[in-house]
Design an enzyme around this catalytic site. Structure first.
Site, PDB file in Angstrom:
ATOM      1  N   ASP A 156      18.899  45.403  30.681  1.00 25.39           N
ATOM      2  CA  ASP A 156      18.275  45.548  31.845  1.00 25.39           C
ATOM      3  C   ASP A 156      19.021  44.716  33.024  1.00 25.39           C
ATOM      4  O   ASP A 156      19.426  43.578  32.857  1.00 25.39           O
ATOM      5  CB  ASP A 156      16.824  44.901  31.950  1.00 25.39           C
ATOM      6  CG  ASP A 156      16.103  45.387  33.211  1.00 25.39           C
ATOM      7  OD1 ASP A 156      16.514  46.275  33.984  1.00 25.39           O
ATOM      8  OD2 ASP A 156      14.931  44.777  33.343  1.00 25.39           O
TER       9      ASP A 156
ATOM     10  N   ASP B 240      13.168  45.684  35.891  1.00 29.31           N
ATOM     11  CA  ASP B 240      12.037  46.212  35.740  1.00 29.31           C
ATOM     12  C   ASP B 240      11.853  46.636  34.136  1.00 29.31           C
ATOM     13  O   ASP B 240      10.678  47.341  33.798  1.00 29.31           O
ATOM     14  CB  ASP B 240      12.484  47.656  36.411  1.00 29.31           C
ATOM     15  CG  ASP B 240      13.548  48.463  35.785  1.00 29.31           C
ATOM     16  OD1 ASP B 240      14.109  48.033  34.737  1.00 29.31           O
ATOM     17  OD2 ASP B 240      13.859  49.772  36.157  1.00 29.31           O
TER      18      ASP B 240
ATOM     19  N   ASP C 139      19.539  49.689  31.630  1.00 30.98           N
ATOM     20  CA  ASP C 139      19.916  50.851  32.614  1.00 30.98           C
ATOM     21  C   ASP C 139      21.438  50.660  32.633  1.00 30.98           C
ATOM     22  O   ASP C 139      22.345  49.951  31.969  1.00 30.98           O
ATOM     23  CB  ASP C 139      19.528  50.313  34.138  1.00 30.98           C
ATOM     24  CG  ASP C 139      19.658  48.784  34.659  1.00 30.98           C
ATOM     25  OD1 ASP C 139      20.740  48.408  34.100  1.00 30.98           O
ATOM     26  OD2 ASP C 139      18.632  48.149  34.929  1.00 30.98           O
TER      27      ASP C 139
ATOM     28  N   ASP D 154      24.844  62.610  25.376  1.00 36.25           N
ATOM     29  CA  ASP D 154      23.883  63.611  24.635  1.00 36.25           C
ATOM     30  C   ASP D 154      23.678  64.694  25.363  1.00 36.25           C
ATOM     31  O   ASP D 154      23.698  64.905  26.590  1.00 36.25           O
ATOM     32  CB  ASP D 154      22.742  62.723  24.608  1.00 36.25           C
ATOM     33  CG  ASP D 154      21.977  62.743  23.205  1.00 36.25           C
ATOM     34  OD1 ASP D 154      21.792  63.884  22.713  1.00 36.25           O
ATOM     35  OD2 ASP D 154      21.734  61.742  22.557  1.00 36.25           O
TER      36      ASP D 154
ATOM     37  N   ASP E  99      22.191  67.439  20.506  1.00 34.63           N
ATOM     38  CA  ASP E  99      20.734  67.261  20.021  1.00 34.63           C
ATOM     39  C   ASP E  99      20.178  68.310  19.238  1.00 34.63           C
ATOM     40  O   ASP E  99      20.223  69.686  19.754  1.00 34.63           O
ATOM     41  CB  ASP E  99      19.800  67.001  21.165  1.00 34.63           C
ATOM     42  CG  ASP E  99      18.523  66.506  20.605  1.00 34.63           C
ATOM     43  OD1 ASP E  99      18.336  65.348  19.889  1.00 34.63           O
ATOM     44  OD2 ASP E  99      17.312  67.145  21.060  1.00 34.63           O
TER      45      ASP E  99
ATOM     46  N   GLU F 239      23.816  67.240  16.033  1.00 37.57           N
ATOM     47  CA  GLU F 239      22.934  66.705  15.236  1.00 37.57           C
ATOM     48  C   GLU F 239      22.194  68.031  14.561  1.00 37.57           C
ATOM     49  O   GLU F 239      21.443  68.865  15.049  1.00 37.57           O
ATOM     50  CB  GLU F 239      21.856  66.306  16.054  1.00 37.57           C
ATOM     51  CG  GLU F 239      20.758  65.451  15.213  1.00 37.57           C
ATOM     52  CD  GLU F 239      19.402  65.156  15.630  1.00 37.57           C
ATOM     53  OE1 GLU F 239      18.567  64.129  15.375  1.00 37.57           O
ATOM     54  OE2 GLU F 239      19.024  65.839  16.589  1.00 37.57           O
TER      55      GLU F 239
ATOM     56  N   HIS G 195      18.708  56.054  16.653  1.00 38.11           N
ATOM     57  CA  HIS G 195      17.489  55.803  17.323  1.00 38.11           C
ATOM     58  C   HIS G 195      16.401  56.414  16.890  1.00 38.11           C
ATOM     59  O   HIS G 195      15.157  56.285  17.461  1.00 38.11           O
ATOM     60  CB  HIS G 195      17.579  56.201  18.921  1.00 38.11           C
ATOM     61  CG  HIS G 195      17.828  57.437  19.072  1.00 38.11           C
ATOM     62  ND1 HIS G 195      18.960  58.217  18.849  1.00 38.11           N
ATOM     63  CD2 HIS G 195      17.123  58.352  19.526  1.00 38.11           C
ATOM     64  CE1 HIS G 195      18.938  59.334  18.731  1.00 38.11           C
ATOM     65  NE2 HIS G 195      17.553  59.769  19.617  1.00 38.11           N
ATOM     66  N   ASP G 196      16.423  57.498  15.845  1.00 38.73           N
ATOM     67  CA  ASP G 196      15.109  57.942  15.228  1.00 38.73           C
ATOM     68  C   ASP G 196      14.854  57.228  14.039  1.00 38.73           C
ATOM     69  O   ASP G 196      13.922  57.893  13.292  1.00 38.73           O
ATOM     70  CB  ASP G 196      15.385  59.569  15.010  1.00 38.73           C
ATOM     71  CG  ASP G 196      15.513  60.114  16.336  1.00 38.73           C
ATOM     72  OD1 ASP G 196      14.952  59.704  17.302  1.00 38.73           O
ATOM     73  OD2 ASP G 196      16.506  61.198  16.234  1.00 38.73           O
TER      74      ASP G 196
HETATM   75  O1  ISL Z   1      14.597  61.938  11.776  1.00 41.27           O
HETATM   76  C1  ISL Z   1      14.646  62.970  11.756  1.00 41.27           C
HETATM   77  C2  ISL Z   1      15.455  63.829  10.787  1.00 41.27           C
HETATM   78  O2  ISL Z   1      15.279  62.886   9.547  1.00 41.27           O
HETATM   79  C3  ISL Z   1      14.182  63.754  12.910  1.00 41.27           C
HETATM   80  O3  ISL Z   1      13.259  62.815  13.764  1.00 41.27           O
HETATM   81  C4  ISL Z   1      15.374  64.527  13.699  1.00 41.27           C
HETATM   82  O4  ISL Z   1      16.466  63.702  13.852  1.00 41.27           O
HETATM   83  C5  ISL Z   1      14.684  64.693  15.093  1.00 41.27           C
HETATM   84  O5  ISL Z   1      13.551  65.248  15.006  1.00 41.27           O
HETATM   85  C6  ISL Z   1      15.708  65.338  16.209  1.00 41.27           C
HETATM   86  O6  ISL Z   1      15.776  64.231  16.864  1.00 41.27           O
HETATM   87  C7  ISL Z   1      16.319  64.457  18.263  1.00 41.27           C
HETATM   88  O7  ISL Z   1      15.654  65.521  19.168  1.00 41.27           O
HETATM   89  C8  ISL Z   1      14.453  65.037  19.408  1.00 41.27           C
HETATM   90  C9  ISL Z   1      14.482  63.592  19.874  1.00 41.27           C
HETATM   91  O8  ISL Z   1      12.959  63.119  19.871  1.00 41.27           O
HETATM   92  C10 ISL Z   1      15.212  62.767  18.944  1.00 41.27           C
HETATM   93  O9  ISL Z   1      15.344  61.573  19.656  1.00 41.27           O
HETATM   94  C11 ISL Z   1      16.663  63.295  19.002  1.00 41.27           C
HETATM   95  O10 ISL Z   1      17.510  62.533  18.335  1.00 41.27           O
HETATM   96  C12 ISL Z   1      13.937  65.995  20.598  1.00 41.27           C
HETATM   97  O11 ISL Z   1      14.766  66.130  21.304  1.00 41.27           O
END
Ligand code: ISL
Length: 545
Positions: free
Chosen positions: A21, A25, A29, A98, A199, A245, A319-320
């Site tokens: 940041d 906020d 960023d 992305d 994505d 992805e 990040h997922d």
């Molecule tokens: O973890 C997953 C597969 O093992 C799923 O979460 C998959 O990666 C995900 O659903 C797809 O993710 C992408 O698109 C989503 C977004 O929420 C995620 O952050 C992004 O990486 C929708 O745009």
């Protein structure tokens, strides 16, 4: 095989809202990222993958885009973006953006028009269907719980959303939609960016009818035609990298998306190795221990079956996903650094382009200070709680909280741990960050690691440097040793008469293995000395002959 710069690159993934940041906020960023570029350079990464920074109502942290060609105001301005890009390029870092074009936000101008009337010129930008017998037109479900169809009162039809109802799916059958997307991509590339992470790109093609409820890659009819068209009209005109992805891909289908001669993408993210600990019924919310032999078998199939035909991406986390050291290693203080280094080496010495998710290079861990669902921010987690705990009572609150702790997406999204100051240097003291910090930041942070030659950071830095020095790390062929071993992962890489051997102990026990004393000189290790055939807890050794 023609060589490409992205095969020799290391990618560092930045989740900007949690990176740095700069304006107090509580949200990271672009100016914050700009300030931290030298850190990424010092680590020895070559490319930054920047998760979405476009204008968005933030229903899904920016994966719901309302304007592809402006910057989220809380992240800065387009001038700030250009400054990040210029500084990155000056440092020799590339930036991959992305690209989220399976869906937009429902607040995108196209959707605002589309939902107005069935004869609106934008109607066909999205996927609308009449109700069947008064309810959803087909049994497709959303990744974020519930039906993938949302009824819209204004016109009495349903629209499709594979993710949240604020993420309506675009209709790729519509030529104008594809023209709009290619135009937008071209303008970003002309701005100077170096590629795209795409994505859920293997979801863009939808079947004529929606009766097939299986998830995965096989419900795509036109996806390869679309990607070849995108490649022909946009991607092939630039020297860029692209990574799709593609949940559900197999080594066979990946060869279509990312084959050396298929003219689609540079590489894809596969998820087979990330499915091993998931539950058949409850997915990430009920966790199972992994069997090392199965993990090795999956990764080995990708190494062997893509060899000479397509290029692998290598990642433990993003990040997922939960934090790598917590999921595959051991995040207790005694073994955290050892196992974080071991995991890094096992992954980075395979063939492919490695991806480091922010904080992985510090051994950042899952978050164990989540007290209740109120501490969670992620829409997937919140919706699943609503569905599985509150509505259907399929999981008890404590069990779900355990699932969140082990596998929820917020584990990866807590602020980057820069130093020991209040708020870990992510934002100023006194500011409330958008998501709570992991309370282990006084122990795990960049400031204590960057100058320490024995830190996880230095280990990653050393790997990145060795990659530049030894082509075998990039190009060598992979062979798994002792496939049945449930405790040790050992493999070789070979190139032009050279042999690189990696041996890793995945347990907290001391083991003895003949593979642990191969010929050659020690290139990298995490113990400081060599105990021959004896492998200490989470020990990894890399030899070159
Ligand atoms: O973890 C997953 C597969 O093992 C799923 O979460 C998959 O990666 C995900 O659903 C797809 O993710 C992408 O698109 C989503 C977004 O929420 C995620 O952050 C992004 O990486 C929708 O745009």
């Amino acid at each position: 095989m023609q060589k490409h710069w992205w095969q020799e690159a290391v990618v560092y993934q930045v989740y900007p809202r949690s990176f740095q940041d700069s304006d107090d906020d509580g949200l990271g960023d672009l100016n914050g990222l700009r300030r931290r570029l030298p850190y990424i350079k010092r680590l020895g990464a070559d490319v930054i993958w920047l998760t979405p920074v476009y204008r968005s109502p933030d229903d899904d942290n920016g994966y719901d885009i309302s304007d592809y060609e402006s910057i989220q105001p809380a992240f800065g301005t387009m001038a700030d973006f250009d400054a990040v890009l210029a500084d990155a390029h000056a440092l020799g870092l590339k930036i991959v953006m992305d690209l989220v074009v399976n869906h937009t936000s429902d607040e995108h101008a196209w959707f605002a028009e589309s939902r107005k009337a069935v004869d609106n010129p934008y109607r066909d930008y999205y996927i609308w269907r009449d109700p069947v017998d008064g309810h959803e037109p087909a049994p497709w479900s959303s990744t974020f719980s519930g039906s993938a169809w949302e009824f819209d009162e204004a016109t009495g039809q349903y629209y499709l959303h594979l993710f949240s109802k604020k993420q309506p799916d675009l209709n790729w059958r519509n030529d104008t939609v594809r023209d709009e997307i290619y135009g937008m991509m071209t303008r970003w590339l002309d701005r100077g960016i170096d590629g795209f992470r795409m994505d859920v790109i293997n979801s863009i093609s939808k079947p004529e009818d929606f009766t097939n409820t299986r998830r995965g890659d096989d419900r795509q009819a036109q996806v390869h035609a679309y990607l070849r068209e995108m490649n022909d009209r946009v991607l092939s005109k630039y020297d860029i990298m692209t990574v799709g992805e593609t949940g559900g891909v197999t080594p066979e289908s990946a060869q279509l998306y990312a084959g050396y001669d298929t003219h689609e993408l540079s590489m894809v993210f596969q998820f087979q190795h990330l499915s091993l600990d998931l539950d058949r019924e409850f997915g990430r919310w009920r966790h199972h221990p992994i069997q090392l032999s199965r993990l090795k078998a999956i990764m080995t199939r990708w190494q062997v079956e893509l060899a000479g035909k397509a290029w692998n991406s290598l990642f433990w986390s993003n990040h997922d996903q939960p934090r790598a050291v917590s999921r595959w290693g051991n995040d207790r203080p005694l073994y955290r650094e050892l196992s974080a280094k071991m995991l890094g080496a096992v992954l980075h010495y395979q063939q492919g382009t490695p991806y480091i998710y922010q904080g992985e290079e510090l051994g950042m861990t899952n978050v164990y200070n989540v007290q209740s669902i109120d501490d969670c921010r992620d829409i997937e987690t919140l919706n699943a709680w609503q569905d599985l705990v509150e509505t259907r009572h399929l999981l008890a609150p404590d069990e779900m909280l355990l699932g969140i702790e082990l596998c929820g997406r917020d584990n990866a999204r807590t602020p980057m741990q820069w130093d020991t100051s209040a708020n870990a240097g992510f934002t100023s003291a006194g500011v409330t960050p958008w998501i709570g910090l992991n309370d282990n930041y006084p122990k795990i942070n960049a400031a204590s690691q960057v100058d320490d030659p024995n830190s996880v950071f230095s280990f990653y830095r050393e790997m990145n440097a060795l990659r530049k020095q030894y082509p075998i790390i990039t190009y060598g062929d992979y062979t798994l040793l002792a496939p049945e071993d449930e405790q040790v992962w050992a493999y070789t890489r070979t190139l032009d008469g050279q042999v690189l051997t990696v041996v890793a102990n995945f347990t907290d026990e001391t083991l003895t293995r003949p593979e642990a004393a191969p010929a050659g000189t020690l290139l990298q290790q995490n113990y400081g000395d060599d105990a021959g055939e004896r492998l200490r807890p989470y020990e990894v050794k890399v030899y070159l002959k």
